[in-house]
Design a protein around this motif. Sequence first.
Motif, PDB file in Angstrom:
ATOM      1  N   PHE A   1       0.928  -1.111   0.003  1.00 22.61           N
ATOM      2  CA  PHE A   1      -0.052  -0.036   0.017  1.00 22.61           C
ATOM      3  C   PHE A   1       0.881   1.410  -0.045  1.00 22.61           C
ATOM      4  N   SER A   2       0.272   2.270  -0.554  1.00 25.54           N
ATOM      5  CA  SER A   2       1.053   3.546  -0.445  1.00 25.54           C
ATOM      6  C   SER A   2       0.846   4.747   0.253  1.00 25.54           C
ATOM      7  N   GLN A   3      -0.378   4.636   0.937  1.00 30.51           N
ATOM      8  CA  GLN A   3      -0.781   5.593   1.865  1.00 30.51           C
ATOM      9  C   GLN A   3      -1.067   5.073   3.121  1.00 30.51           C
ATOM     10  N   LEU A   4      -0.844   5.887   4.362  1.00 28.67           N
ATOM     11  CA  LEU A   4      -1.040   5.559   5.814  1.00 28.67           C
ATOM     12  C   LEU A   4      -1.856   6.714   6.117  1.00 28.67           C
ATOM     13  N   ASP A   5      -2.795   6.664   7.004  1.00 29.01           N
ATOM     14  CA  ASP A   5      -3.664   7.601   7.527  1.00 29.01           C
ATOM     15  C   ASP A   5      -2.766   7.918   9.156  1.00 29.01           C
ATOM     16  N   PHE A   6      -3.391   9.001   9.769  1.00 26.04           N
ATOM     17  CA  PHE A   6      -2.761   9.386  11.185  1.00 26.04           C
ATOM     18  C   PHE A   6      -3.816   9.156  11.961  1.00 26.04           C
ATOM     19  N   MET A   7      -4.947   8.405  11.955  1.00 24.14           N
ATOM     20  CA  MET A   7      -5.767   8.353  12.795  1.00 24.14           C
ATOM     21  C   MET A   7      -5.405   7.566  14.192  1.00 24.14           C
ATOM     22  N   GLN A   8      -4.141   7.202  14.114  1.00 22.87           N
ATOM     23  CA  GLN A   8      -3.820   6.483  15.649  1.00 22.87           C
ATOM     24  C   GLN A   8      -2.688   7.262  16.087  1.00 22.87           C
ATOM     25  N   VAL A   9      -2.385   8.369  15.615  1.00 20.88           N
ATOM     26  CA  VAL A   9      -1.056   9.183  16.176  1.00 20.88           C
ATOM     27  C   VAL A   9      -1.813  10.593  16.342  1.00 20.88           C
ATOM     28  N   GLU A  10      -1.534  11.182  17.686  1.00 22.07           N
ATOM     29  CA  GLU A  10      -2.027  12.596  18.250  1.00 22.07           C
ATOM     30  C   GLU A  10      -1.008  13.379  17.723  1.00 22.07           C
ATOM     31  N   ALA A  11      -1.466  14.986  17.789  1.00 18.48           N
ATOM     32  CA  ALA A  11      -0.463  15.826  17.209  1.00 18.48           C
ATOM     33  C   ALA A  11       0.529  16.060  18.428  1.00 18.48           C
ATOM     34  N   GLU A  12       0.005  15.849  19.601  1.00 20.91           N
ATOM     35  CA  GLU A  12       1.018  15.988  20.886  1.00 20.91           C
ATOM     36  C   GLU A  12       2.190  14.845  20.857  1.00 20.91           C
ATOM     37  N   GLU A  13       1.704  13.637  20.256  1.00 24.13           N
ATOM     38  CA  GLU A  13       2.651  12.556  20.116  1.00 24.13           C
ATOM     39  C   GLU A  13       3.521  12.562  18.924  1.00 24.13           C
ATOM     40  N   LEU A  14       3.559  13.190  17.906  1.00 23.71           N
ATOM     41  CA  LEU A  14       4.180  13.263  16.863  1.00 23.71           C
ATOM     42  C   LEU A  14       5.660  13.231  16.699  1.00 23.71           C
TER      43      LEU A  14
ATOM     44  N   GLY B   1       5.287  20.678  26.217  1.00 27.24           N
ATOM     45  CA  GLY B   1       4.366  20.275  24.948  1.00 27.24           C
ATOM     46  C   GLY B   1       4.574  20.869  23.736  1.00 27.24           C
ATOM     47  N   CYS B   2       5.843  21.455  23.583  1.00 23.91           N
ATOM     48  CA  CYS B   2       6.189  22.460  22.525  1.00 23.91           C
ATOM     49  C   CYS B   2       5.917  21.588  21.087  1.00 23.91           C
ATOM     50  N   GLN B   3       5.166  21.933  20.106  1.00 20.59           N
ATOM     51  CA  GLN B   3       5.034  21.418  18.860  1.00 20.59           C
ATOM     52  C   GLN B   3       6.186  21.681  17.751  1.00 20.59           C
TER      53      GLN B   3
ATOM     54  N   LEU C   1       2.426  17.113  10.794  1.00 25.69           N
ATOM     55  CA  LEU C   1       1.335  17.723  11.840  1.00 25.69           C
ATOM     56  C   LEU C   1       0.182  18.423  11.537  1.00 25.69           C
ATOM     57  N   GLN C   2       0.300  19.069  10.028  1.00 22.82           N
ATOM     58  CA  GLN C   2      -1.042  19.736   9.599  1.00 22.82           C
ATOM     59  C   GLN C   2      -1.892  18.813   9.320  1.00 22.82           C
ATOM     60  N   GLU C   3      -1.274  17.532   8.545  1.00 20.39           N
ATOM     61  CA  GLU C   3      -2.219  16.308   8.288  1.00 20.39           C
ATOM     62  C   GLU C   3      -3.177  15.930   9.428  1.00 20.39           C
ATOM     63  N   ILE C   4      -2.490  15.776  10.599  1.00 14.16           N
ATOM     64  CA  ILE C   4      -2.922  15.283  11.636  1.00 14.16           C
ATOM     65  C   ILE C   4      -4.223  16.266  12.168  1.00 14.16           C
ATOM     66  N   LYS C   5      -3.819  17.398  12.229  1.00 13.39           N
ATOM     67  CA  LYS C   5      -4.818  18.467  12.613  1.00 13.39           C
ATOM     68  C   LYS C   5      -5.891  18.485  11.654  1.00 13.39           C
ATOM     69  N   ASP C   6      -5.840  18.733  10.343  1.00  9.23           N
ATOM     70  CA  ASP C   6      -6.884  18.475   9.530  1.00  9.23           C
ATOM     71  C   ASP C   6      -7.752  17.460   9.633  1.00  9.23           C
ATOM     72  N   LYS C   7      -7.066  16.290   9.810  1.00  9.82           N
ATOM     73  CA  LYS C   7      -8.003  15.157   9.971  1.00  9.82           C
ATOM     74  C   LYS C   7      -8.978  15.050  11.160  1.00  9.82           C
ATOM     75  N   LYS C   8      -8.190  15.548  12.298  1.00 11.99           N
ATOM     76  CA  LYS C   8      -8.924  15.474  13.712  1.00 11.99           C
ATOM     77  C   LYS C   8     -10.093  16.371  13.546  1.00 11.99           C
TER      78      LYS C   8
END
Length: 299
Positions: free
Chosen positions: A226-239, A257-259, A289-296
């Motif tokens: 597969f060529s794509q993964l989503d970030f549903m399992q990863v939080e912005a704070e954990e990245l 908690g600096c991002q 980081l932006q991808e995670i925030k947009d998805k959430k």
Amino acid sequence: MPTGRIVKALSGYYYVQPDDETQEEWITCRARGLFKKKGLSPLVGDQVTYELSNETEGTVTEIKLPRKSELVRPPMANAEVAVLVFSVTEPSLNLQLLDKFLVHIESAGLDALICLTKSDLANEEEQACYEQAEQLYRQIGYDVYVTSSKEGTGVAAIHQALEGKIGVFAGQSGVGKSSLLNCLLPGLNLETNAISQKLGRGKHTTRHVELIPLPGQAWMADTPGFSQLDFMQVEAEELSGCFPEFRALAASCKFRGCQHNGEPKCQVMNAVEQGEVSRSRYDHYLYFLQEIKDKKRRY
């Protein structure tokens, strides 16, 4: 009751390799309904207890918990290492996708081993590219192996690194995962497909998760490409914690908690400016980081 490991799951059936070494054939099992009631599904890699109904069929009665790890994609339990297989050509080396895989592997708590395949096909420009990538990821602390399934180079080193471990082969489709496994276990003869010249990627030659026994008491899963993964399992704070070179620096940032995205006195950003942290890795971090925030926000 006998015990074993689920080595394949397909269409509601679980194929169990018995721990009893005198029993060579897999036991074809269904799972008891109580697992569904508990919200628990057996996974490839699970160590289980089963009950025989005849010599080759039975029922999975218990899953040994806790699992060492649990992957959502591919659905697999107890993996210890992920071999991230990326080709240096056909398709071209995609470092953003490699970093995305590494984030998921770090988040899952697995060790990562980077394998750069098809080195024999690289032209001078591609060779320079993968040599730079090899140096970068080695500096971060990852094990990197450059291989050629055609010439057999690098295969023995990977064999040694996988001894006694349960792992998963992952990567973009068409990069040579099945070819590499065929080299690791001669006679395996996994199906491989050529790259589509029009699309620049390979067909998905693997359609289910299956553990393959390798010499040295290792089990490896060849997973669907597969060529794509989503970030549903990863939080912005954990990245940022999924980037090893960020972790030590983050402790010295001004804000807990600096991002690392515009905050004052951010040590990660400072290290990027000083050339101590890869600019490309940092740019990929910001993109993720932006991808995670947009998805959430969408969910």
